[in-house]
Motif scaffolding. Structure first.
Motif, PDB file in Angstrom:
ATOM      1  N   ARG A  63       0.857  -1.191   0.000  1.00 13.50           N
ATOM      2  CA  ARG A  63       0.000   0.000   0.000  1.00 13.50           C
ATOM      3  C   ARG A  63       0.884   1.228   0.000  1.00 13.50           C
ATOM      4  O   ARG A  63       2.073   1.161   0.269  1.00 13.50           O
ATOM      5  N   ASP A  64       0.291   2.354  -0.303  1.00 11.95           N
ATOM      6  CA  ASP A  64       1.073   3.561  -0.406  1.00 11.95           C
ATOM      7  C   ASP A  64       1.279   4.137   0.984  1.00 11.95           C
ATOM      8  O   ASP A  64       0.397   4.816   1.535  1.00 11.95           O
ATOM      9  N   VAL A  65       2.460   3.908   1.502  1.00 16.72           N
ATOM     10  CA  VAL A  65       2.770   4.355   2.858  1.00 16.72           C
ATOM     11  C   VAL A  65       2.839   5.882   2.897  1.00 16.72           C
ATOM     12  O   VAL A  65       2.597   6.491   3.938  1.00 16.72           O
ATOM     13  N   ARG A  66       3.154   6.479   1.745  1.00 14.49           N
ATOM     14  CA  ARG A  66       3.302   7.938   1.718  1.00 14.49           C
ATOM     15  C   ARG A  66       2.040   8.651   2.192  1.00 14.49           C
ATOM     16  O   ARG A  66       2.104   9.636   2.920  1.00 14.49           O
ATOM     17  N   GLU A  67       0.875   8.151   1.742  1.00 19.69           N
ATOM     18  CA  GLU A  67      -0.378   8.811   2.122  1.00 19.69           C
ATOM     19  C   GLU A  67      -0.576   8.748   3.629  1.00 19.69           C
ATOM     20  O   GLU A  67      -1.018   9.722   4.246  1.00 19.69           O
ATOM     21  N   GLU A  68      -0.233   7.629   4.206  1.00 19.17           N
ATOM     22  CA  GLU A  68      -0.394   7.479   5.656  1.00 19.17           C
ATOM     23  C   GLU A  68       0.595   8.373   6.393  1.00 19.17           C
ATOM     24  O   GLU A  68       0.251   8.970   7.429  1.00 19.17           O
ATOM     25  N   LEU A  69       1.813   8.483   5.863  1.00 20.58           N
ATOM     26  CA  LEU A  69       2.783   9.385   6.479  1.00 20.58           C
ATOM     27  C   LEU A  69       2.329  10.838   6.345  1.00 20.58           C
ATOM     28  O   LEU A  69       2.476  11.642   7.262  1.00 20.58           O
ATOM     29  N   ARG A  70       1.776  11.157   5.186  1.00 20.79           N
ATOM     30  CA  ARG A  70       1.324  12.530   4.942  1.00 20.79           C
ATOM     31  C   ARG A  70       0.233  12.906   5.931  1.00 20.79           C
ATOM     32  O   ARG A  70       0.232  14.011   6.485  1.00 20.79           O
ATOM     33  N   ALA A  71      -0.681  11.948   6.180  1.00 21.79           N
ATOM     34  CA  ALA A  71      -1.772  12.220   7.131  1.00 21.79           C
ATOM     35  C   ALA A  71      -1.208  12.476   8.528  1.00 21.79           C
ATOM     36  O   ALA A  71      -1.654  13.382   9.243  1.00 21.79           O
ATOM     37  N   GLN A 117      -2.145   8.520  17.105  1.00 21.76           N
ATOM     38  CA  GLN A 117      -0.939   8.544  16.270  1.00 21.76           C
ATOM     39  C   GLN A 117      -0.137   7.258  16.455  1.00 21.76           C
ATOM     40  O   GLN A 117       0.399   6.705  15.490  1.00 21.76           O
ATOM     41  N   ARG A 118      -0.082   6.773  17.710  1.00 25.85           N
ATOM     42  CA  ARG A 118       0.650   5.520  17.950  1.00 25.85           C
ATOM     43  C   ARG A 118      -0.030   4.368  17.210  1.00 25.85           C
ATOM     44  O   ARG A 118       0.647   3.508  16.640  1.00 25.85           O
ATOM     45  N   ALA A 119      -1.362   4.346  17.243  1.00 31.51           N
ATOM     46  CA  ALA A 119      -2.087   3.277  16.544  1.00 31.51           C
ATOM     47  C   ALA A 119      -1.807   3.351  15.035  1.00 31.51           C
ATOM     48  O   ALA A 119      -1.627   2.321  14.374  1.00 31.51           O
ATOM     49  N   GLU A 120      -1.752   4.573  14.477  1.00 31.61           N
ATOM     50  CA  GLU A 120      -1.469   4.709  13.029  1.00 31.61           C
ATOM     51  C   GLU A 120      -0.049   4.286  12.720  1.00 31.61           C
ATOM     52  O   GLU A 120       0.219   3.668  11.679  1.00 31.61           O
ATOM     53  N   MET A 121       0.895   4.596  13.614  1.00 24.30           N
ATOM     54  CA  MET A 121       2.274   4.161  13.400  1.00 24.30           C
ATOM     55  C   MET A 121       2.365   2.645  13.477  1.00 24.30           C
ATOM     56  O   MET A 121       3.066   2.008  12.682  1.00 24.30           O
ATOM     57  N   ALA A 122       1.643   2.050  14.426  1.00 21.32           N
ATOM     58  CA  ALA A 122       1.654   0.594  14.551  1.00 21.32           C
ATOM     59  C   ALA A 122       1.066  -0.044  13.301  1.00 21.32           C
ATOM     60  O   ALA A 122       1.531  -1.091  12.846  1.00 21.32           O
ATOM     61  N   ASP A 123       0.080   0.600  12.732  1.00 20.85           N
ATOM     62  CA  ASP A 123      -0.540   0.102  11.512  1.00 20.85           C
ATOM     63  C   ASP A 123       0.427   0.147  10.340  1.00 20.85           C
ATOM     64  O   ASP A 123       0.432  -0.711   9.462  1.00 20.85           O
TER      65      ASP A 123
END
Lengths: 166, 374
Positions: free
Chosen positions: B242-250, B338-344
């Motif tokens: 998956r595009d990790v960039r979008e998740e990092l951008r968020a 944010q921790r949950a999104e990083m874990a994801d």
């Protein structure tokens, strides 16, 4: 000084809690043996902990970040928390059972008690937070009592940045 | 009397949950059930709660604790059953559970007993898995040698089975022995043609320079620095690109966040800073992660899970996956979401990207500031 840390060491999950110098020398570091083969090597732990925070400080310094106030590490079998105090570092090593939040809270309490003890002993210790640019800090702590080791004026950040690294 | 009070509290907690679902209501019921040793139902309540409120940290923690206790109970039952009537399925499940609990020595003991009683080829694979897991936990040279010996033994007993060879390939990749890993991947592709993960591994390995490491030197380096964990160790089907960039951008768009990073091997994806600042930031964060991994191993704490650094610069937080890590630099404390999104993010495959303002491909032999200062 021991009475500040003994309640911490008594907490379930805590293996070692105490004060070390920035050079990795244990000042007061009550630890507990967990059984045969699990005795705690305090000097080794102090050395590894200070080596780690020194590396972290240097690596962050390369990105022009100042030395950290606290560093925490959580791993499969336990956690390590380090916190800056004047002229030293508070250390807490715990098993998995203690959460990092509890460790941080316990150590913050100990830091506050140390600060109070220093203030009650020496009013001049309020200048601890400023870094000394005239007299270099001695390489090793003096032998004459714990309070004197931590009352020398020096920056409160963990690790050291020599000139040119920041 | 105590049991009666517990039953009453459980009843009240059930009623509370039925009148209004909330994370605290799920948590209350799950805790009461846990305290009464009703672990199966406690696990079900946690699962239901996490479906409705994914990422709720306390529910996730309780769920993990209940799962561990259930595993411990199951291990006890399996041991009793093996004493009475050992059979391969029981041993296999016992080894799996002990590995999941992180008890590598017990897993190895169980596998060894299995091998001694039955000469089942699967027992050799189980022993190899236990030795590899023990080495991954603590990258001690002697454990590495034993892991390779166990893998060779497993391969001798099951020459046409890909599993021991996959484990060897993953270890070679993590040790930086790319020539050996490439040959193993080629052999695996003959066994499993069209395997997407293997094809990706092969393409990646082809691009890596041969470091000329023999196993002794590789194990010695891993002992001092920790394993690089390049290889994916998840079974097929659990990872999807998956595009990790979008998740990092968020993440980077959150208030107070200065940078969001994803690290895998020598590649760092960064959102937030640009140009030279991004490179310095990514390099500092990557080296800090490596130092922390080494420290955790030297202290005997096992594999690194997370790091938190705070200072005048703000807060720097890492979450480590099996072969990757996510990091956040924020002026304000990092929150649970944010921790949950990083874990994801961790455990994700990274798409090949060309935007060099976002990707910092840090060379493998990149000297640390420590070496530079020297």
């Amino acid at each position: 000084m021991n009475q500040i840390f003994e309640p911490l060491v008594a907490l379930p999950g805590v293996r070692v809690a105490g004060l070390i110098t920035e050079d990795g020398v244990p000042v007061t570091l009550p630890g507990k043996a967990d059984g045969p083969g699990r005795e705690v090597d305090l000097e080794a732990i102090s050395a590894i902990a200070t080596q780690w925070l020194g590396e972290v400080s240097r690596e962050l310094g390369a990105a022009s970040w100042s030395a950290p106030h606290s560093v925490e590490l959580m791993a499969q079998h336990g956690s390590l928390v380090l916190m800056a105090v004047p002229r030293g570092v508070l250390l807490l090593l715990a098993d998995r059972g203690l959460s990092v939040e509890e460790a941080r809270l316990s150590l913050s309490g100990a830091a506050a008690r140390i600060q109070r003890q220093l203030r009650s002993m020496s009013p001049a210790s309020d200048s601890i937070a400023t870094s000394s640019t005239t007299d270099p800090a001695p390489a090793l702590p003096k032998q004459t009592g714990d309070s004197e080791r931590v009352s020398q004026g020096e920056s409160q950040g963990l690790g050291r940045h020599t000139q040119g690294e920041q | 009397m105590k049991r009666w009070f517990s039953r009453t509290r459980i009843r009240h907690a059930r009623r509370e949950l039925s009148t209004g679902a909330s994370p605290s209501a799920y948590l209350r019921l799950a805790r009461e059930l846990h305290m009464c040793d009703e672990l199966d139902e406690a696990a079900g309540v946690c699962e239901e709660g996490l479906r409705g409120y994914p990422g709720h940290l306390e529910l996730a923690r309780l769920s993990a604790r209940v799962a561990r206790e259930r595993l411990h109970d199951r291990v006890r039952v399996l041991r009793e059953q093996i004493e009475v009537g050992p059979r391969p399925a029981l041993y296999r499940e016992l080894v799996d559970h002990l590995l999941e609990l992180g008890d590598m020595p017990q897993a190895a003991n169980a596998a060894r007993r299995w091998e001694q009683t039955s000469r089942d080829p699967e027992a050799y694979l189980a022993l190899a898995r236990a030795n590899v897991a023990r080495y991954r936990e603590r990258s001690v040279r002697a454990f590495g040698n034993e892991a390779f010996e166990a893998l060779e033994e497993a391969r001798r007993h099951m020459p046409r089975d890909s599993r021991p060879l996959r484990l060897m390939q993953a270890l070679w990749m993590d040790l930086g022995m790319f020539a050996e890993a490439r040959s193993a991947t080629a052999e695996l592709l003959q066994m499993l043609p069209g395997d997407v993960q293997l094809e990706q591994d092969f393409r990646w390995l082809k691009s890596q320079p041969d470091q000329g490491l023999d196993s002794s030197r590789a194990l010695a380096e891993a002992e001092s620095r920790g394993l690089d964990q390049r290889a994916s160790v998840k079974p097929r089907g659990e990872q999807s690109p998956r595009d990790v960039r979008e998740e990092l951008r968020a993440l980077a768009d959150d208030a107070g966040v200065r940078a969001a990073l994803y690290l895998r091997g020598s590649t760092a994806l960064i959102q937030g800073p640009r140009g030279a600042t991004a490179e310095r930031c990514a390099r500092a964060i990557k080296h800090t992660l490596q130092s922390s991994r080494g420290a955790a191993l030297r202290l005997g704490l096992g594999q690194l899970e997370s790091v938190h650094v705070s200072g005048d610069f703000g807060n720097l937080e890492y979450l480590c996956g099996r072969g990757d890590a996510a990091a956040l630099w924020s002026e304000v404390p990092v929150n649970d979401r944010q921790r949950a999104e990083m874990a994801d993010l961790t455990g994700a495959q990274v798409d090949a990207i060309a935007d060099d303002s976002l990707e910092q491909d840090l060379p493998a032999e990149d000297p640390s500031p420590l070496d530079q200062a020297a």
